[in-house]
Motif scaffolding. Structure first.
Motif, PDB file in Angstrom:
ATOM      1  N   ILE A   1     -10.152  -7.139   8.150  1.00  0.00           N
ATOM      2  CA  ILE A   1     -10.125  -5.698   8.433  1.00  0.00           C
ATOM      3  C   ILE A   1      -9.084  -5.012   7.546  1.00  0.00           C
ATOM      4  O   ILE A   1      -9.351  -3.957   6.956  1.00  0.00           O
ATOM      5  CB  ILE A   1      -9.827  -5.448   9.921  1.00  0.00           C
ATOM      6  CG1 ILE A   1     -10.972  -5.980  10.783  1.00  0.00           C
ATOM      7  CG2 ILE A   1      -9.615  -3.962  10.188  1.00  0.00           C
ATOM      8  CD1 ILE A   1     -10.725  -5.886  12.267  1.00  0.00           C
ATOM      9  N   TYR A   2      -7.892  -5.603   7.461  1.00  0.00           N
ATOM     10  CA  TYR A   2      -6.859  -5.051   6.577  1.00  0.00           C
ATOM     11  C   TYR A   2      -7.414  -4.847   5.165  1.00  0.00           C
ATOM     12  O   TYR A   2      -7.328  -3.765   4.580  1.00  0.00           O
ATOM     13  CB  TYR A   2      -5.663  -6.010   6.475  1.00  0.00           C
ATOM     14  CG  TYR A   2      -4.728  -6.044   7.647  1.00  0.00           C
ATOM     15  CD1 TYR A   2      -4.499  -4.926   8.428  1.00  0.00           C
ATOM     16  CD2 TYR A   2      -4.039  -7.208   7.970  1.00  0.00           C
ATOM     17  CE1 TYR A   2      -3.625  -4.967   9.503  1.00  0.00           C
ATOM     18  CE2 TYR A   2      -3.163  -7.266   9.040  1.00  0.00           C
ATOM     19  CZ  TYR A   2      -2.955  -6.148   9.802  1.00  0.00           C
ATOM     20  OH  TYR A   2      -2.091  -6.187  10.856  1.00  0.00           O
ATOM     21  N   LEU A   3      -7.953  -5.944   4.611  1.00  0.00           N
ATOM     22  CA  LEU A   3      -8.391  -5.923   3.218  1.00  0.00           C
ATOM     23  C   LEU A   3      -9.559  -4.973   3.003  1.00  0.00           C
ATOM     24  O   LEU A   3      -9.624  -4.274   1.977  1.00  0.00           O
ATOM     25  CB  LEU A   3      -8.760  -7.342   2.771  1.00  0.00           C
ATOM     26  CG  LEU A   3      -7.599  -8.348   2.690  1.00  0.00           C
ATOM     27  CD1 LEU A   3      -8.106  -9.734   2.339  1.00  0.00           C
ATOM     28  CD2 LEU A   3      -6.565  -7.890   1.672  1.00  0.00           C
TER      29      LEU A   3
ATOM     30  N   LEU B   1      -4.900  -3.560  17.268  1.00  0.00           N
ATOM     31  CA  LEU B   1      -4.945  -3.312  15.824  1.00  0.00           C
ATOM     32  C   LEU B   1      -5.447  -1.901  15.528  1.00  0.00           C
ATOM     33  O   LEU B   1      -4.885  -1.192  14.683  1.00  0.00           O
ATOM     34  CB  LEU B   1      -5.856  -4.340  15.154  1.00  0.00           C
ATOM     35  CG  LEU B   1      -6.061  -4.184  13.643  1.00  0.00           C
ATOM     36  CD1 LEU B   1      -4.748  -4.400  12.903  1.00  0.00           C
ATOM     37  CD2 LEU B   1      -7.124  -5.155  13.145  1.00  0.00           C
ATOM     38  N   ASN B   2      -6.484  -1.472  16.229  1.00  0.00           N
ATOM     39  CA  ASN B   2      -7.064  -0.150  15.983  1.00  0.00           C
ATOM     40  C   ASN B   2      -6.184   0.979  16.515  1.00  0.00           C
ATOM     41  O   ASN B   2      -6.377   2.140  16.140  1.00  0.00           O
ATOM     42  CB  ASN B   2      -8.453  -0.058  16.611  1.00  0.00           C
ATOM     43  CG  ASN B   2      -9.496  -0.795  15.800  1.00  0.00           C
ATOM     44  OD1 ASN B   2      -9.511  -0.735  14.575  1.00  0.00           O
ATOM     45  ND2 ASN B   2     -10.379  -1.515  16.477  1.00  0.00           N
TER      46      ASN B   2
ATOM     47  N   GLN C   1       0.726  -9.692  18.759  1.00  0.00           N
ATOM     48  CA  GLN C   1       0.360  -8.319  18.382  1.00  0.00           C
ATOM     49  C   GLN C   1       1.518  -7.334  18.551  1.00  0.00           C
ATOM     50  O   GLN C   1       1.364  -6.151  18.259  1.00  0.00           O
ATOM     51  CB  GLN C   1      -0.841  -7.827  19.210  1.00  0.00           C
ATOM     52  CG  GLN C   1      -2.122  -8.580  18.967  1.00  0.00           C
ATOM     53  CD  GLN C   1      -2.182  -9.893  19.724  1.00  0.00           C
ATOM     54  OE1 GLN C   1      -1.405 -10.121  20.658  1.00  0.00           O
ATOM     55  NE2 GLN C   1      -3.096 -10.768  19.333  1.00  0.00           N
TER      56      GLN C   1
ATOM     57  N   THR D   1      -8.439 -10.114  11.447  1.00  0.00           N
ATOM     58  CA  THR D   1      -7.530  -8.986  11.229  1.00  0.00           C
ATOM     59  C   THR D   1      -7.222  -8.820   9.747  1.00  0.00           C
ATOM     60  O   THR D   1      -7.126  -7.693   9.246  1.00  0.00           O
ATOM     61  CB  THR D   1      -6.224  -9.176  12.019  1.00  0.00           C
ATOM     62  OG1 THR D   1      -5.627 -10.430  11.667  1.00  0.00           O
ATOM     63  CG2 THR D   1      -6.484  -9.148  13.518  1.00  0.00           C
ATOM     64  N   ARG D   2      -7.105  -9.921   9.028  1.00  0.00           N
ATOM     65  CA  ARG D   2      -6.871  -9.815   7.591  1.00  0.00           C
ATOM     66  C   ARG D   2      -8.088  -9.264   6.866  1.00  0.00           C
ATOM     67  O   ARG D   2      -7.950  -8.505   5.897  1.00  0.00           O
ATOM     68  CB  ARG D   2      -6.499 -11.185   7.027  1.00  0.00           C
ATOM     69  CG  ARG D   2      -5.094 -11.645   7.457  1.00  0.00           C
ATOM     70  CD  ARG D   2      -4.775 -13.041   6.955  1.00  0.00           C
ATOM     71  NE  ARG D   2      -3.422 -13.432   7.344  1.00  0.00           N
ATOM     72  CZ  ARG D   2      -2.922 -14.644   7.154  1.00  0.00           C
ATOM     73  NH1 ARG D   2      -3.672 -15.594   6.572  1.00  0.00           N
ATOM     74  NH2 ARG D   2      -1.688 -14.927   7.533  1.00  0.00           N
TER      75      ARG D   2
ATOM     76  N   VAL E   1     -10.343  -2.252   4.788  1.00  0.00           N
ATOM     77  CA  VAL E   1      -9.887  -0.865   4.893  1.00  0.00           C
ATOM     78  C   VAL E   1      -9.059  -0.473   3.671  1.00  0.00           C
ATOM     79  O   VAL E   1      -9.249   0.606   3.089  1.00  0.00           O
ATOM     80  CB  VAL E   1      -9.073  -0.659   6.187  1.00  0.00           C
ATOM     81  CG1 VAL E   1      -8.416   0.715   6.196  1.00  0.00           C
ATOM     82  CG2 VAL E   1      -9.974  -0.815   7.405  1.00  0.00           C
ATOM     83  N   ILE E   2      -8.141  -1.366   3.267  1.00  0.00           N
ATOM     84  CA  ILE E   2      -7.332  -1.090   2.082  1.00  0.00           C
ATOM     85  C   ILE E   2      -8.211  -1.002   0.838  1.00  0.00           C
ATOM     86  O   ILE E   2      -8.019  -0.133  -0.027  1.00  0.00           O
ATOM     87  CB  ILE E   2      -6.246  -2.163   1.906  1.00  0.00           C
ATOM     88  CG1 ILE E   2      -5.218  -2.070   3.038  1.00  0.00           C
ATOM     89  CG2 ILE E   2      -5.553  -2.027   0.551  1.00  0.00           C
ATOM     90  CD1 ILE E   2      -4.196  -3.183   3.041  1.00  0.00           C
TER      91      ILE E   2
ATOM     92  N   TRP F   1       2.505  -4.712  15.825  1.00  0.00           N
ATOM     93  CA  TRP F   1       1.618  -3.560  15.652  1.00  0.00           C
ATOM     94  C   TRP F   1       2.030  -2.416  16.568  1.00  0.00           C
ATOM     95  O   TRP F   1       2.009  -1.254  16.170  1.00  0.00           O
ATOM     96  CB  TRP F   1       0.165  -3.956  15.924  1.00  0.00           C
ATOM     97  CG  TRP F   1      -0.337  -5.046  15.024  1.00  0.00           C
ATOM     98  CD1 TRP F   1       0.207  -5.429  13.831  1.00  0.00           C
ATOM     99  CD2 TRP F   1      -1.458  -5.902  15.251  1.00  0.00           C
ATOM    100  NE1 TRP F   1      -0.511  -6.454  13.293  1.00  0.00           N
ATOM    101  CE2 TRP F   1      -1.543  -6.779  14.134  1.00  0.00           C
ATOM    102  CE3 TRP F   1      -2.386  -6.027  16.264  1.00  0.00           C
ATOM    103  CZ2 TRP F   1      -2.535  -7.752  14.019  1.00  0.00           C
ATOM    104  CZ3 TRP F   1      -3.387  -6.983  16.154  1.00  0.00           C
ATOM    105  CH2 TRP F   1      -3.456  -7.838  15.047  1.00  0.00           C
TER     106      TRP F   1
END
Length: 579
Positions: free
Chosen positions: A42-44, A169-170, A295, A39-40, A46-47, A298
């Motif tokens: 994905i965060y990073l 998350l999505n 979760q 998940t991190r 996308v950011i 979220w």
């Protein structure tokens, strides 16, 4: 109760207390630490992508600002520097990636299986790359499991945890990208239409991950007891019952959203879509709440996004349409020749409309919940042109046309205005605005602004070409009043050239060109010929903009792309709403 299997005995030991539901509830087998890492990542990622895109937008805006500042006081000859390409790689990127359709030409032209069945449109090449990369990453993340584990149940449980984590998350960007007040629209200068496309694909990804999550649970639940016991747990255990509600709602969202169903029954689709979205959120929220799963923050973020977005929209509507002194908004609908309506909203409060903005019209007499997206042709939101196509717009036209005076008075509301954030038009020396049908309303404000700013020497604009393609001369009455105002602007003859293409004139005598700068032509508009006439005599950089039906927009896109990389600076922007 069935006896423990040898596998369970190995796991628990001969003297351990046997729990037959070890891998179908709880975190046994779930690789929580790896889920957190993914998940991190994905965060990073996308950011990071958004930051790169943001930097690119800043560079584009800065370049356009520099061009405008330096070219505003420049004559035609002095703008030559900005008219010539200064690099080889950027025109290639624009032509083959940024502006490119998925294939040769088709992008926003709908794929029709029949006159009543539309498969929808194709994403652009750049959009396809983004969607493919994200979809591939989600598959890789779901399949990145500990295959060396001794127990099949543990592996399935890990898949259950991973797919469920990714699905929730999505859901956060899924809800965010569907909102009209999405802050990324203004931050990244990406249109709502693009975010709507990404919303649809994210929805499909979430639905697939939800199904995988539920299927993985069911596999272990059946292995631990039997199929009937699995069904019993779905009926009697709230944790599973609410989870099942979320899964069923997600599946319903996916099944009723394909383009043929969405376009054929759009109003029904919209109502069902909102209902299933609420049930999906409710089911997932309570599912996470019961077991206090990690979760949960979220899903709370989703609730905050939804409340803030809906509250903002409500405040917009109240501000424009409700007044303690002037009451509520009234509207007048006038049926026009050429199957369109001129809809005038008598607002109790006034709001200025920036160029390129659009509004949403609520007309309860026609539909309680539906809105129609349209572009105001003036800086006030009151007059709108709505072409009669199908559904809400067709019913509106029929109601007005059936009246003896062809005029309908009723209540209505306006929401907006919302910006589309196109390129910085005043920074271009030459602007070519292609319109078809009611798409002319999008470009009237641009035309007025550019002509006025060019006359006052506050823009780099030296040439504006307004190209309008219509089926018959009846359509010219739609915007005659506003067009006359533009034609009376100071220095208009030195700046603006208007070309009206009538593809199906009733009589040859209807085609009359009032002057050299206002030309009426018979036949279809051919964008490639227009650009071949404009570009040799261009001043500065050239912006090509289009607003109209998908097939027409694709023709303009192809013509613009065909002239990129040949020396002239040509940028392209399209205003579109695909649902």
């Amino acid at each position: 109760m069935a006896a423990p299997s040898n596998l369970s005995k190995r796991h628990y030991g001969s003297n351990a207390t046997y729990n037959p539901f070890e891998y179908s509830r709880g975190l046994a087998g779930v690789n929580v630490s790896l889920d957190v890492i993914i998940t991190r990542v994905i965060y990073l990622s996308v950011i990071g992508f958004a930051f790169v895109l943001f930097c690119g937008r800043i560079a584009q805006i800065s370049h356009a600002y520099l061009r405008q500042v330096t070219a505003t006081s420049s004559n035609r000859r002095e703008q030559k520097f900005w008219s010539l390409e200064q690099s080889t790689w950027w025109p290639w990127v624009k032509k083959h990636i940024m502006y490119a359709p998925l294939g040769k030409k088709r992008h926003n032209r709908e794929i029709q299986l029949s006159s009543a069945i539309s498969v929808g449109t194709l994403p652009s090449r750049f959009q396809t790359i983004l969607i493919s990369l994200y979809l591939t990453s989600q598959v890789v993340y779901c399949l990145f499991l500990d295959y060396a584990a001794n127990e099949k149940a543990a592996l399935v449980a890990e898949l259950r945890g991973r797919s469920g984590t990714l699905a929730v998350l999505n859901m956060v960007p899924l809800f965010l990208l569907a909102s009209r007040n999405n802050p990324l629209i203004s931050i990244l200068h990406i249109s709502f239409d693009t975010y709507n496309l990404l919303h649809r694909w994210l929805g499909r990804i979430v639905a697939l991950e939800t199904v995988v999550h539920t299927a993985a649970w069911a596999v272990n639940a059946v292995d631990e007891q039997d199929f009937s016991d699995m069904l019993r747990r779905l009926r009697t255990t709230p944790f599973f019952s609410w989870g099942l509600l979320g899964t069923v709602a997600m599946v319903c969202l996916a099944l009723h959203s394909p383009s043929p169903l969405r376009h054929a029954f759009y109003e029904t689709f919209l109502h069902l879509h909102q209902l299933f979205a609420f049930l999906a959120f409710l089911g997932v929220y309570i599912h996470l709440q019961i077991d206090a799963l990690p979760q949960k923050p979220w899903i709370i973020a989703i609730l905050v996004i939804w409340v803030v977005e809906r509250s903002t929209r409500l405040l917009r509507i109240l501000y424009l349409n409700v007044s303690t002194t002037n009451g509520l908004t009234n509207m007048t609908v006038e049926a026009l020749p050429g199957e369109a309506c001129r809809v005038t909203f008598h607002l109790p409060n006034r709001a200025s409309v920036p160029s390129g903005s659009h509004v949403y019209a609520y007309i309860p007499k026609v539909s309680w919940w539906m809105t129609h997206t349209t572009h105001p042709p003036t800086q006030q939101t009151s007059p709108l042109i709505i072409s009669a196509r199908a559904g809400m717009t067709r019913r509106l036209y029929n109601l007005a046309n059936a009246r003896p005076s062809h005029t309908l008075a009723t209540k209505g509301f306006i929401e907006g205005p919302y910006g589309s954030h196109p390129a910085n038009a005043p920074s271009y020396g030459t602007t070519v605005l292609f319109s078809a049908g009611a798409g002319i309303t999008h470009h009237l404000l641009y035309t007025r602004e550019l002509v006025m700013r060019a006359a006052s020497e506050t823009a780099a604009t030296r040439q504006v070409y307004l190209i309008w393609s219509v089926r018959s001369t009846d359509h010219l009455t739609w915007v005659g009043k506003w067009m006359d105002e533009i034609l009376r602007l100071p220095m208009r003859r030195d700046i603006l050239v208007v070309k009206l293409f009538v593809s199906k004139p009733r009589r040859p005598g209807d085609i009359v060109s009032p002057s050299a700068t206002v030309q009426m032509l018979s036949g279809r508009c051919k964008p490639d010929i227009i650009l071949d006439e404009v570009l040799p005599g261009r001043v500065g950089a050239t912006l090509v903009s289009v607003c109209g039906p998908g097939a027409f927009a694709d023709e303009v896109r192809a013509a613009a792309r065909g002239r990129i990389g040949k020396g002239a600076v040509v940028d392209f922007v399209e205003e579109a709403f695909t649902w």
